[in-house]
Design a protein around this motif. Structure first.
Motif, PDB file in Angstrom:
ATOM      1  N   GLY A   1       7.062   6.027  11.111  1.00 23.82           N
ATOM      2  CA  GLY A   1       7.612   6.917  12.130  1.00 23.82           C
ATOM      3  C   GLY A   1       8.986   7.421  11.748  1.00 23.82           C
ATOM      4  N   LEU A   2       9.815   6.532  11.191  1.00 27.46           N
ATOM      5  CA  LEU A   2      11.148   6.934  10.736  1.00 27.46           C
ATOM      6  C   LEU A   2      11.049   7.946   9.600  1.00 27.46           C
ATOM      7  CD1 LEU A   2      14.195   6.773  10.743  1.00 27.46           C
ATOM      8  CD2 LEU A   2      14.028   4.714   9.310  1.00 27.46           C
ATOM      9  N   ARG A   3      10.108   7.751   8.698  1.00 31.51           N
ATOM     10  CA  ARG A   3       9.935   8.717   7.595  1.00 31.51           C
ATOM     11  C   ARG A   3       9.548  10.089   8.147  1.00 31.51           C
ATOM     12  NH1 ARG A   3       6.513   6.020   2.883  1.00 31.51           N
ATOM     13  NH2 ARG A   3       6.741   8.118   2.016  1.00 31.51           N
ATOM     14  N   PHE A   4       8.698  10.110   9.182  1.00 30.70           N
ATOM     15  CA  PHE A   4       8.365  11.384   9.819  1.00 30.70           C
ATOM     16  C   PHE A   4       9.617  12.020  10.424  1.00 30.70           C
ATOM     17  CE2 PHE A   4       3.719  10.143  10.296  1.00 30.70           C
ATOM     18  CZ  PHE A   4       3.215  11.234   9.607  1.00 30.70           C
ATOM     19  N   LEU A   5      10.426  11.222  11.132  1.00 34.37           N
ATOM     20  CA  LEU A   5      11.641  11.768  11.749  1.00 34.37           C
ATOM     21  C   LEU A   5      12.614  12.298  10.712  1.00 34.37           C
ATOM     22  CD1 LEU A   5      12.488   9.325  14.685  1.00 34.37           C
ATOM     23  CD2 LEU A   5      11.376  11.571  14.774  1.00 34.37           C
TER      24      LEU A   5
ATOM     25  N   MET B   1       0.842  -1.181   0.000  1.00 39.57           N
ATOM     26  CA  MET B   1       0.000   0.000   0.000  1.00 39.57           C
ATOM     27  C   MET B   1       0.889   1.247   0.000  1.00 39.57           C
ATOM     28  SD  MET B   1      -3.046   1.099   2.562  1.00 39.57           S
ATOM     29  CE  MET B   1      -4.100  -0.165   1.871  1.00 39.57           C
ATOM     30  N   THR B   2       0.543   2.202  -0.825  1.00 35.81           N
ATOM     31  CA  THR B   2       1.309   3.426  -0.933  1.00 35.81           C
ATOM     32  C   THR B   2       0.846   4.430   0.118  1.00 35.81           C
ATOM     33  OG1 THR B   2       1.526   3.088  -3.304  1.00 35.81           O
ATOM     34  CG2 THR B   2       1.958   5.295  -2.482  1.00 35.81           C
ATOM     35  N   VAL B   3       1.822   4.983   0.837  1.00 41.76           N
ATOM     36  CA  VAL B   3       1.557   6.027   1.814  1.00 41.76           C
ATOM     37  C   VAL B   3       2.193   7.302   1.298  1.00 41.76           C
ATOM     38  CG1 VAL B   3       1.947   6.822   4.176  1.00 41.76           C
ATOM     39  CG2 VAL B   3       1.445   4.407   3.731  1.00 41.76           C
ATOM     40  N   GLU B   4       1.402   8.351   1.264  1.00 47.36           N
ATOM     41  CA  GLU B   4       1.903   9.651   0.821  1.00 47.36           C
ATOM     42  C   GLU B   4       2.004  10.583   2.014  1.00 47.36           C
ATOM     43  OE1 GLU B   4      -0.368  11.251  -2.408  1.00 47.36           O
ATOM     44  OE2 GLU B   4      -0.379   9.339  -3.479  1.00 47.36           O
ATOM     45  N   PHE B   5       3.041  11.407   1.999  1.00 43.12           N
ATOM     46  CA  PHE B   5       3.226  12.429   3.023  1.00 43.12           C
ATOM     47  C   PHE B   5       2.978  13.776   2.374  1.00 43.12           C
ATOM     48  CE2 PHE B   5       5.235   8.802   4.745  1.00 43.12           C
ATOM     49  CZ  PHE B   5       5.224   8.940   6.118  1.00 43.12           C
ATOM     50  N   ARG B   6       2.215  14.633   3.069  1.00 40.62           N
ATOM     51  CA  ARG B   6       1.885  15.938   2.508  1.00 40.62           C
ATOM     52  C   ARG B   6       1.705  16.951   3.643  1.00 40.62           C
ATOM     53  NH1 ARG B   6      -3.241  17.038   3.870  1.00 40.62           N
ATOM     54  NH2 ARG B   6      -4.750  15.336   4.092  1.00 40.62           N
ATOM     55  N   PRO B   7       1.875  18.234   3.323  1.00 42.83           N
ATOM     56  CA  PRO B   7       1.575  19.253   4.336  1.00 42.83           C
ATOM     57  C   PRO B   7       0.093  19.223   4.666  1.00 42.83           C
ATOM     58  CG  PRO B   7       2.825  20.190   2.493  1.00 42.83           C
ATOM     59  CD  PRO B   7       2.400  18.809   2.079  1.00 42.83           C
ATOM     60  N   ALA B   8      -0.231  19.468   5.921  1.00 46.68           N
ATOM     61  CA  ALA B   8      -1.633  19.510   6.337  1.00 46.68           C
ATOM     62  C   ALA B   8      -2.314  20.752   5.782  1.00 46.68           C
ATOM     63  CB  ALA B   8      -1.722  19.507   7.863  1.00 46.68           C
TER      64      ALA B   8
ATOM     65  N   LEU C   1       3.703  12.883  17.294  1.00 45.47           N
ATOM     66  CA  LEU C   1       3.927  11.997  16.157  1.00 45.47           C
ATOM     67  C   LEU C   1       2.990  10.821  16.416  1.00 45.47           C
ATOM     68  CD1 LEU C   1       7.353  10.830  14.722  1.00 45.47           C
ATOM     69  CD2 LEU C   1       5.243   9.533  14.550  1.00 45.47           C
ATOM     70  N   ALA C   2       1.968  10.702  15.601  1.00 36.89           N
ATOM     71  CA  ALA C   2       0.921   9.708  15.857  1.00 36.89           C
ATOM     72  C   ALA C   2       0.547   8.965  14.588  1.00 36.89           C
ATOM     73  CB  ALA C   2      -0.321  10.402  16.418  1.00 36.89           C
ATOM     74  N   LEU C   3       0.330   7.681  14.755  1.00 38.08           N
ATOM     75  CA  LEU C   3      -0.182   6.835  13.673  1.00 38.08           C
ATOM     76  C   LEU C   3      -1.370   6.049  14.218  1.00 38.08           C
ATOM     77  CD1 LEU C   3       3.263   5.609  12.432  1.00 38.08           C
ATOM     78  CD2 LEU C   3       1.600   6.789  10.981  1.00 38.08           C
ATOM     79  N   HIS C   4      -2.395   5.924  13.410  1.00 37.27           N
ATOM     80  CA  HIS C   4      -3.537   5.112  13.808  1.00 37.27           C
ATOM     81  C   HIS C   4      -3.104   3.655  13.937  1.00 37.27           C
ATOM     82  CE1 HIS C   4      -6.723   8.058  13.848  1.00 37.27           C
ATOM     83  NE2 HIS C   4      -6.413   8.478  12.630  1.00 37.27           N
ATOM     84  N   GLU C   5      -3.797   2.937  14.818  1.00 33.94           N
ATOM     85  CA  GLU C   5      -3.548   1.509  15.016  1.00 33.94           C
ATOM     86  C   GLU C   5      -3.546   0.812  13.659  1.00 33.94           C
ATOM     87  OE1 GLU C   5      -2.433  -1.182  17.677  1.00 33.94           O
ATOM     88  OE2 GLU C   5      -3.310   0.684  18.399  1.00 33.94           O
ATOM     89  N   GLY C   6      -2.659  -0.122  13.485  1.00 35.52           N
ATOM     90  CA  GLY C   6      -2.555  -0.846  12.226  1.00 35.52           C
ATOM     91  C   GLY C   6      -1.538  -0.243  11.273  1.00 35.52           C
ATOM     92  N   TRP C   7      -1.110   0.977  11.536  1.00 37.53           N
ATOM     93  CA  TRP C   7      -0.122   1.639  10.696  1.00 37.53           C
ATOM     94  C   TRP C   7       1.221   1.805  11.407  1.00 37.53           C
ATOM     95  CZ3 TRP C   7      -0.829   2.004   5.695  1.00 37.53           C
ATOM     96  CH2 TRP C   7      -2.132   1.909   5.209  1.00 37.53           C
TER      97      TRP C   7
ATOM     98  N   GLU D   1      -0.979   9.795   4.543  1.00 41.17           N
ATOM     99  CA  GLU D   1      -2.279   9.453   3.971  1.00 41.17           C
ATOM    100  C   GLU D   1      -2.150   8.185   3.124  1.00 41.17           C
ATOM    101  OE1 GLU D   1      -5.219  12.791   2.592  1.00 41.17           O
ATOM    102  OE2 GLU D   1      -3.947  12.232   0.898  1.00 41.17           O
ATOM    103  N   ALA D   2      -3.160   7.332   3.217  1.00 42.90           N
ATOM    104  CA  ALA D   2      -3.236   6.134   2.375  1.00 42.90           C
ATOM    105  C   ALA D   2      -4.646   6.055   1.812  1.00 42.90           C
ATOM    106  CB  ALA D   2      -2.910   4.881   3.181  1.00 42.90           C
ATOM    107  N   HIS D   3      -4.761   5.936   0.514  1.00 40.56           N
ATOM    108  CA  HIS D   3      -6.056   5.859  -0.170  1.00 40.56           C
ATOM    109  C   HIS D   3      -6.993   6.994   0.239  1.00 40.56           C
ATOM    110  CE1 HIS D   3      -4.973   2.162  -2.073  1.00 40.56           C
ATOM    111  NE2 HIS D   3      -4.794   1.565  -0.926  1.00 40.56           N
ATOM    112  N   GLY D   4      -6.428   8.190   0.368  1.00 41.24           N
ATOM    113  CA  GLY D   4      -7.232   9.357   0.683  1.00 41.24           C
ATOM    114  C   GLY D   4      -7.635   9.504   2.135  1.00 41.24           C
TER     115      GLY D   4
END
Length: 189
Positions: A123-127, A1-8, A111-117, A66-69
């Motif tokens: 987390g490393l990508r965020f850091l 699954m592709t995860v995209e990082f973007r400004p809020a 720095l938070a990720l929903h359960e399952g992610w 974000e994953a799948h919107g």
């Protein structure tokens, strides 16, 4: 699954507030309870808080995963600067954190990720993003506060080069879900 990082964006404010509720162990709810209008739900206060512009606690200081919107996680951070005229903390719950700051660092307030992610390298990508942002801003590294009870987060941060530089005792309060110590952690650039 592709995860995209973007400004809020401002439209992410409610999800940012939800994720803050996960990582703050009740501290955000406590702060929001002090800011709430009569009858206002705490999540609405948090949403209002993160929809603002031009302040530290704004969507503008947030990176979304974000994953799948769908928002699956976020990191909120801002430049921690020396306050030339600090006002003494008088709130008994927040006072212990008053000197838990490292000037000229990028402070990761959540720095938070929903359960399952979790445990998928996000987390490393965020850091890595935080380190790049700190370097671009001319800051001397990263800082954050973690709770002693959250051993998984502490191990994660230590694995990625953070060290504990100061501790404080958490003031017990019914809204705060942790007890014991809080750690000020730093990663030098």
């Amino acid at each position: 699954m592709t995860v995209e990082f973007r400004p809020a964006t401002a439209a992410d404010a409610r999800e940012i507030a939800r994720l803050f509720q996960i990582t703050s162990e009740g501290a955000s709810d406590y702060i929001w309870s002090q800011l709430a209008e009569p009858g206002e739900a705490l999540l609405d206060v948090g949403t209002r808080r993160y929809a603002r512009e031009g302040v530290d606690f704004s969507f503008q200081n947030c990176l979304i995963a974000e994953a799948h919107g769908e928002v699956i996680g976020m990191m909120h951070s801002y430049a921690m600067r020396e306050d030339p005229n600090p006002t003494p903390a008088t709130d008994p719950v927040l006072a212990p954190y008053a000197d838990m700051e490292i000037p000229d660092t990028l402070y990761i307030s959540s720095l938070a990720l929903h359960e399952g992610w979790r445990s998928k390298g996000l987390g490393l990508r965020f850091l890595e993003s935080a380190q790049a942002r700190a370097a671009a801003m001319g800051l001397k590294g990263l800082s954050l506060i973690d709770y002693a009870e959250n051993t998984g987060a502490r191990r994660f941060y230590e694995r990625h080069g953070f060290s504990v530089v100061k501790t404080c005792q958490i003031t017990p309060h019914p809204m705060i879900r942790v007890t014991g110590e809080a750690y000020l952690m730093q990663l030098l650039s």
